[in-house]
Enzyme design. Structure first.
Site, PDB file in Angstrom:
ATOM      1  N   LYS A   9     -57.411  14.829  19.792  1.00 15.46           N
ATOM      2  CA  LYS A   9     -58.782  14.672  20.279  1.00 15.46           C
ATOM      3  C   LYS A   9     -59.305  13.252  20.101  1.00 15.46           C
ATOM      4  O   LYS A   9     -60.104  12.780  20.915  1.00 15.46           O
ATOM      5  CB  LYS A   9     -59.695  15.682  19.588  1.00 15.46           C
ATOM      6  CG  LYS A   9     -59.457  17.125  20.048  1.00 15.46           C
ATOM      7  CD  LYS A   9     -59.502  17.256  21.567  1.00 15.46           C
ATOM      8  CE  LYS A   9     -59.582  18.703  22.036  1.00 15.46           C
ATOM      9  NZ  LYS A   9     -59.560  18.800  23.513  1.00 15.46           N
ATOM     10  N   TYR A  13     -54.473  18.532  15.985  1.00 16.80           N
ATOM     11  CA  TYR A  13     -55.623  18.653  16.874  1.00 16.80           C
ATOM     12  C   TYR A  13     -56.544  17.429  16.762  1.00 16.80           C
ATOM     13  O   TYR A  13     -56.998  16.882  17.769  1.00 16.80           O
ATOM     14  CB  TYR A  13     -56.380  19.929  16.524  1.00 16.80           C
ATOM     15  CG  TYR A  13     -57.497  20.308  17.464  1.00 16.80           C
ATOM     16  CD1 TYR A  13     -57.226  20.830  18.719  1.00 16.80           C
ATOM     17  CD2 TYR A  13     -58.832  20.174  17.080  1.00 16.80           C
ATOM     18  CE1 TYR A  13     -58.252  21.202  19.577  1.00 16.80           C
ATOM     19  CE2 TYR A  13     -59.863  20.538  17.922  1.00 16.80           C
ATOM     20  CZ  TYR A  13     -59.571  21.054  19.169  1.00 16.80           C
ATOM     21  OH  TYR A  13     -60.587  21.417  20.019  1.00 16.80           O
TER      22      TYR A  13
END
Length: 254
Positions: A159, A155
Site C-alpha cells: 500500500k 500489505y
C-alpha cells in the site's frame, strides 16, 4: 446529466466491498461500468445490480490482475464491449496477515502481486488508450496501513508502494491529459474486515465499535465514503489534482 455521462469506468475487485461501492457510484452518476474480479458468479451478479442510467451499460470481466495476459484481454474486452475507456480504479486486493517470522514467501508474493503488480499491469494497459485520446483518470487504492501495521508487512509495503507508484505515474502521464491519484481508506465495513474480526475472535459489532473509538468522528467508514472520494478524484472537477493520496479515515491517523 451526471458527471460521468458518456464515460466508461473500469473498477477492479468490484464484486463486493469498496470496489462495488465505487462502481455503483459511477453508475449512479451516468457511467458505463466494467466490473473486474476473479469471482465469476459474484461479479456477474454485481454487474446486474448496478444502478445504471438510461443509455449506460455494464459488463462483468473475470480476470487475475496480477497476470499480464489476463489484463491485456480484460482491457480489450472492456473497450470492445463498452466502446471506450476513460477511468481506471485499481481496487483489487487481498490480505495474508502474519508476523514476519511466520510469513511464508508465497503470502508476500501474493499480496504484492495483486495490489502492486496488479495496479501496474492495469495502468500500463489502460494508459495506451488514455494517452492516445489525451484524457484519462487513474485512481489507486492505498490504505492507512501504508503507514505500518503490525502483522501486515506485506500489505503495508504494497500500500505504500501504491502511493509511490501514483506519484510516478502522475509525473509521466500528466502531459498527456491523465490524472493519477490514490485514496487511502481507514477502517471500512467490508467482508474483509469482518473476516479480520473473526480471526481475532471478536464479534463484528464489537470489532467495529472498538475501531470507531479510535478516530475523531467516532464511527467506522463505509464503502460509500470511499466511493464519494473516488467520484470526485476521477471527475473533471479534479482536473488540477494529481499525484495525491487522500486519506479517508475519519481522522484516525491525526
Amino acid at each position: 446529466m451526471g458527471r460521468y455521462q458518456g464515460r466508461v469506468a473500469v473498477v477492479t475487485g468490484a464484486a463486493r466491498g469498496i470496489g462495488w461501492g465505487i462502481a455503483s457510484r459511477f453508475a449512479e452518476e451516468g457511467a458505463s461500468v466494467a466490473l473486474v474480479d476473479l469471482d465469476a458468479a459474484a461479479v456477474a451478479e454485481a454487474a446486474d445490480r448496478l444502478p445504471l442510467r438510461p443509455g449506460a451499460a455494464a459488463t462483468a470481466v473475470v480476470a487475475d490482475v496480477s497476470s499480464a495476459p489476463a489484463v491485456e484481454t480484460a482491457i480489450g474486452t472492456v473497450v470492445g464491449d463498452l466502446g471506450g475507456l476513460h477511468v481506471l480504479v485499481n481496487n483489487a486486493g487481498v490480505t495474508r496477515d502474519n508476523l514476519i517470522h511466520k510469513m511464508p514467501e508465497d503470502e508476500w508474493d501474493l499480496v504484492l502481486g495483486v495490489h502492486l503488480k496488479g495496479a501496474f499491469l492495469m495502468s500500463r494497459a489502460a494508459q495506451r488508450h488514455f494517452v492516445e485520446q489525451r484524457y484519462g483518470k487513474i485512481l489507486n487504492l492505498s490504505s492507512t496501513s501504508a503507514l505500518g501495521t503490525r502483522g501486515q508487512a506485506n500489505y503495508s509495503t504494497a500500500k505504500m508502494g501504491v502511493q509511490g507508484f501514483t506519484r510516478a505515474l502522475a509525473i509521466e502521464l500528466g502531459p498527456f491529459g491523465v490524472n493519477v491519484n490514490a485514496v487511502a481508506p481507514g477502517f471500512v465495513t467490508t467482508e474483509m474486515t469482518d473476516a479480520t474480526a473473526a480471526r481475532l475472535g471478536l464479534g463484528v459489532e464489537e470489532f467495529r465499535n472498538a475501531r470507531a473509538e479510535r478516530n475523531p468522528v467516532r464511527r467506522v467508514g463505509s464503502p460509500d465514503d470511499i466511493a464519494a472520494a473516488a467520484a470526485f478524484l476521477c471527475s473533471d472537477e479534479a482536473s488540477y489534482v494529481t499525484g495525491q493520496t487522500l486519506y479517508v479515515d475519519g481522522g484516525s491517523k491525526l
